[in-house]
Design a protein around this motif. Structure first.
Motif, PDB file in Angstrom:
ATOM      1  N   SER A  77       0.780  -1.236   0.000  1.00 39.48           N
ATOM      2  CA  SER A  77       0.000   0.000   0.000  1.00 39.48           C
ATOM      3  C   SER A  77       0.813   1.290   0.000  1.00 39.48           C
ATOM      4  O   SER A  77       0.258   2.355  -0.237  1.00 39.48           O
ATOM      5  N   CYS A  78       2.100   1.235   0.271  1.00 39.52           N
ATOM      6  CA  CYS A  78       2.850   2.491   0.371  1.00 39.52           C
ATOM      7  C   CYS A  78       2.937   3.176  -0.991  1.00 39.52           C
ATOM      8  O   CYS A  78       2.894   2.531  -2.036  1.00 39.52           O
ATOM      9  N   PRO A  79       3.027   4.508  -0.992  1.00 41.75           N
ATOM     10  CA  PRO A  79       3.120   5.237  -2.259  1.00 41.75           C
ATOM     11  C   PRO A  79       4.462   4.982  -2.958  1.00 41.75           C
ATOM     12  O   PRO A  79       5.386   4.424  -2.362  1.00 41.75           O
ATOM     13  N   ILE A  80       4.534   5.415  -4.205  1.00 46.16           N
ATOM     14  CA  ILE A  80       5.765   5.323  -4.993  1.00 46.16           C
ATOM     15  C   ILE A  80       6.195   6.729  -5.399  1.00 46.16           C
ATOM     16  O   ILE A  80       5.374   7.532  -5.839  1.00 46.16           O
ATOM     17  N   PHE A  81       7.465   7.008  -5.241  1.00 50.67           N
ATOM     18  CA  PHE A  81       8.076   8.218  -5.793  1.00 50.67           C
ATOM     19  C   PHE A  81       9.061   7.736  -6.856  1.00 50.67           C
ATOM     20  O   PHE A  81      10.012   7.016  -6.537  1.00 50.67           O
ATOM     21  N   LEU A  82       8.809   8.124  -8.100  1.00 49.00           N
ATOM     22  CA  LEU A  82       9.659   7.720  -9.230  1.00 49.00           C
ATOM     23  C   LEU A  82      10.424   8.926  -9.742  1.00 49.00           C
ATOM     24  O   LEU A  82       9.824   9.894 -10.214  1.00 49.00           O
ATOM     25  N   TYR A  83      11.752   8.865  -9.649  1.00 50.37           N
ATOM     26  CA  TYR A  83      12.611   9.912 -10.194  1.00 50.37           C
ATOM     27  C   TYR A  83      13.023   9.503 -11.603  1.00 50.37           C
ATOM     28  O   TYR A  83      13.616   8.442 -11.791  1.00 50.37           O
ATOM     29  N   LEU A 117       7.999   7.900 -22.425  1.00 51.08           N
ATOM     30  CA  LEU A 117       6.844   7.987 -21.527  1.00 51.08           C
ATOM     31  C   LEU A 117       6.135   6.635 -21.437  1.00 51.08           C
ATOM     32  O   LEU A 117       5.717   6.215 -20.348  1.00 51.08           O
ATOM     33  N   ALA A 118       6.019   5.959 -22.557  1.00 59.20           N
ATOM     34  CA  ALA A 118       5.397   4.631 -22.558  1.00 59.20           C
ATOM     35  C   ALA A 118       6.257   3.633 -21.766  1.00 59.20           C
ATOM     36  O   ALA A 118       5.709   2.747 -21.099  1.00 59.20           O
ATOM     37  N   ASP A 119       7.585   3.785 -21.820  1.00 60.39           N
ATOM     38  CA  ASP A 119       8.465   2.958 -20.981  1.00 60.39           C
ATOM     39  C   ASP A 119       8.099   3.124 -19.513  1.00 60.39           C
ATOM     40  O   ASP A 119       7.951   2.142 -18.776  1.00 60.39           O
ATOM     41  N   PHE A 120       7.972   4.373 -19.084  1.00 60.57           N
ATOM     42  CA  PHE A 120       7.682   4.652 -17.680  1.00 60.57           C
ATOM     43  C   PHE A 120       6.295   4.130 -17.302  1.00 60.57           C
ATOM     44  O   PHE A 120       6.098   3.623 -16.196  1.00 60.57           O
ATOM     45  N   ALA A 121       5.341   4.253 -18.227  1.00 62.04           N
ATOM     46  CA  ALA A 121       3.982   3.757 -17.959  1.00 62.04           C
ATOM     47  C   ALA A 121       3.993   2.245 -17.764  1.00 62.04           C
ATOM     48  O   ALA A 121       3.373   1.718 -16.829  1.00 62.04           O
ATOM     49  N   ARG A 122       4.692   1.551 -18.633  1.00 62.98           N
ATOM     50  CA  ARG A 122       4.755   0.082 -18.518  1.00 62.98           C
ATOM     51  C   ARG A 122       5.465  -0.322 -17.227  1.00 62.98           C
ATOM     52  O   ARG A 122       5.048  -1.253 -16.540  1.00 62.98           O
ATOM     53  N   ASN A 159       2.984  -1.461  -9.924  1.00 65.77           N
ATOM     54  CA  ASN A 159       1.710  -1.290  -9.227  1.00 65.77           C
ATOM     55  C   ASN A 159       0.718  -2.409  -9.538  1.00 65.77           C
ATOM     56  O   ASN A 159      -0.474  -2.276  -9.255  1.00 65.77           O
ATOM     57  N   GLU A 160       1.198  -3.498 -10.094  1.00 66.35           N
ATOM     58  CA  GLU A 160       0.315  -4.591 -10.498  1.00 66.35           C
ATOM     59  C   GLU A 160      -0.528  -5.113  -9.323  1.00 66.35           C
ATOM     60  O   GLU A 160      -1.691  -5.461  -9.489  1.00 66.35           O
ATOM     61  N   ASP A 161       0.045  -5.108  -8.142  1.00 63.77           N
ATOM     62  CA  ASP A 161      -0.667  -5.590  -6.959  1.00 63.77           C
ATOM     63  C   ASP A 161      -1.636  -4.558  -6.384  1.00 63.77           C
ATOM     64  O   ASP A 161      -2.488  -4.889  -5.574  1.00 63.77           O
ATOM     65  N   ASN A 162      -1.510  -3.288  -6.788  1.00 65.37           N
ATOM     66  CA  ASN A 162      -2.358  -2.229  -6.261  1.00 65.37           C
ATOM     67  C   ASN A 162      -2.417  -1.089  -7.273  1.00 65.37           C
ATOM     68  O   ASN A 162      -1.626  -0.152  -7.207  1.00 65.37           O
ATOM     69  N   ALA A 163      -3.352  -1.161  -8.193  1.00 63.00           N
ATOM     70  CA  ALA A 163      -3.445  -0.186  -9.282  1.00 63.00           C
ATOM     71  C   ALA A 163      -3.802   1.213  -8.801  1.00 63.00           C
ATOM     72  O   ALA A 163      -3.636   2.185  -9.541  1.00 63.00           O
ATOM     73  N   THR A 164      -4.297   1.349  -7.581  1.00 65.81           N
ATOM     74  CA  THR A 164      -4.673   2.672  -7.077  1.00 65.81           C
ATOM     75  C   THR A 164      -3.611   3.261  -6.140  1.00 65.81           C
ATOM     76  O   THR A 164      -3.865   4.265  -5.478  1.00 65.81           O
ATOM     77  N   ARG A 165      -2.438   2.653  -6.101  1.00 68.34           N
ATOM     78  CA  ARG A 165      -1.355   3.145  -5.237  1.00 68.34           C
ATOM     79  C   ARG A 165      -0.982   4.573  -5.667  1.00 68.34           C
ATOM     80  O   ARG A 165      -0.736   4.839  -6.839  1.00 68.34           O
ATOM     81  N   PRO A 166      -0.911   5.511  -4.714  1.00 74.60           N
ATOM     82  CA  PRO A 166      -0.479   6.869  -5.066  1.00 74.60           C
ATOM     83  C   PRO A 166       0.956   6.847  -5.596  1.00 74.60           C
ATOM     84  O   PRO A 166       1.849   6.294  -4.959  1.00 74.60           O
ATOM     85  N   ARG A 180       2.179  12.796 -16.267  1.00 72.43           N
ATOM     86  CA  ARG A 180       0.957  12.997 -15.464  1.00 72.43           C
ATOM     87  C   ARG A 180      -0.217  13.345 -16.359  1.00 72.43           C
ATOM     88  O   ARG A 180      -1.338  12.894 -16.138  1.00 72.43           O
ATOM     89  N   ASP A 181       0.033  14.133 -17.406  1.00 71.13           N
ATOM     90  CA  ASP A 181      -1.028  14.519 -18.341  1.00 71.13           C
ATOM     91  C   ASP A 181      -1.485  13.330 -19.187  1.00 71.13           C
ATOM     92  O   ASP A 181      -2.679  13.122 -19.382  1.00 71.13           O
ATOM     93  N   LYS A 182      -0.534  12.551 -19.682  1.00 69.44           N
ATOM     94  CA  LYS A 182      -0.857  11.443 -20.587  1.00 69.44           C
ATOM     95  C   LYS A 182      -1.319  10.186 -19.852  1.00 69.44           C
ATOM     96  O   LYS A 182      -2.113   9.416 -20.380  1.00 69.44           O
ATOM     97  N   TYR A 183      -0.834   9.977 -18.642  1.00 61.94           N
ATOM     98  CA  TYR A 183      -1.157   8.765 -17.876  1.00 61.94           C
ATOM     99  C   TYR A 183      -1.688   9.124 -16.482  1.00 61.94           C
ATOM    100  O   TYR A 183      -1.116   8.703 -15.465  1.00 61.94           O
ATOM    101  N   PRO A 184      -2.788   9.867 -16.400  1.00 61.90           N
ATOM    102  CA  PRO A 184      -3.294  10.276 -15.080  1.00 61.90           C
ATOM    103  C   PRO A 184      -3.748   9.116 -14.205  1.00 61.90           C
ATOM    104  O   PRO A 184      -3.824   9.256 -12.985  1.00 61.90           O
ATOM    105  N   HIS A 185      -4.006   7.970 -14.811  1.00 59.46           N
ATOM    106  CA  HIS A 185      -4.399   6.794 -14.034  1.00 59.46           C
ATOM    107  C   HIS A 185      -3.205   6.129 -13.338  1.00 59.46           C
ATOM    108  O   HIS A 185      -3.388   5.293 -12.463  1.00 59.46           O
ATOM    109  N   LEU A 186      -1.982   6.542 -13.710  1.00 55.21           N
ATOM    110  CA  LEU A 186      -0.780   5.948 -13.128  1.00 55.21           C
ATOM    111  C   LEU A 186      -0.053   6.869 -12.154  1.00 55.21           C
ATOM    112  O   LEU A 186       0.761   6.406 -11.366  1.00 55.21           O
ATOM    113  N   ALA A 187      -0.301   8.177 -12.232  1.00 57.35           N
ATOM    114  CA  ALA A 187       0.403   9.129 -11.360  1.00 57.35           C
ATOM    115  C   ALA A 187      -0.581  10.164 -10.831  1.00 57.35           C
ATOM    116  O   ALA A 187      -1.367  10.731 -11.603  1.00 57.35           O
TER     117      ALA A 187
END
Length: 173
Positions: free
Chosen positions: A64-70, A128-133, A139-146, A163-170
């Protein structure tokens, strides 16, 4: 999720009140992710290995913990040596910390050579698609993880585009 984003932004505004937690590059583990070379050619299954690093020490519950991706940009990537602030905020919120290398830079080479033909996959949309994949799998175990994506300069623009293109992921960039 809105509360998390508001809290993260407030933490940024009140950074001087954060406990002094400075994640060390020594705590990051290098790993590799199998990513697609061309995200829009559905007849090709060609992949390459994309390098990333992670630090889970601040996360109390991996489910459940959030993810910070640099996001690293046009250079050989490494865990933070001098870019501590985003990781301080992430540590404060008990996040899993990730650093990901941009395709064609450092060891993340999708093609065996640097011919002109090989560069057809070097563009921000493929990256961007690399980062989305990558995030979809993390987040496969928790698609709503912040998840917060971060970068500076070109990677900063990429984090905003992401964030604009993949709002469901970030939830924030």
């Amino acid at each position: 999720m809105k509360a998390f984003v508001t809290s993260a932004l407030a933490a940024g505004a009140l950074a001087w009140e954060l406990p002094t937690v400075v994640p060390s590059s020594e705590n990051f583990t290098e790993a590799w992710f199998e990513n697609q070379i061309d995200h829009w050619n559905f007849q090709s299954n060609d992949t390459y290995l994309q390098r990333y690093w992670y630090d889970n020490q601040y996360c109390e519950d991996l489910d459940s913990c959030p993810i910070f991706l640099y996001i690293c940009g046009e250079y050989t990537c490494s865990p933070p040596e001098d870019r501590h602030f985003p990781f301080m905020v992430g540590a404060h919120f008990g996040a899993r910390l990730f650093v990901i290398e941009h395709r064609y830079y450092g060891a993340s080479q999708p093609m065996p050579d640097w011919s002109v033909e090989s560069y057809q996959y070097l563009n921000s949309q493929q990256a961007l698609a690399d980062f989305a994949r990558f995030l979809a799998e993390m987040n496969e175990d928790n698609a709503t993880r912040p998840t917060v994506v971060i970068g500076g300069s070109y990677p900063g623009a990429m984090s905003a585009w992401f964030r604009d293109k993949y709002p469901h992921l970030a939830v924030a960039s």
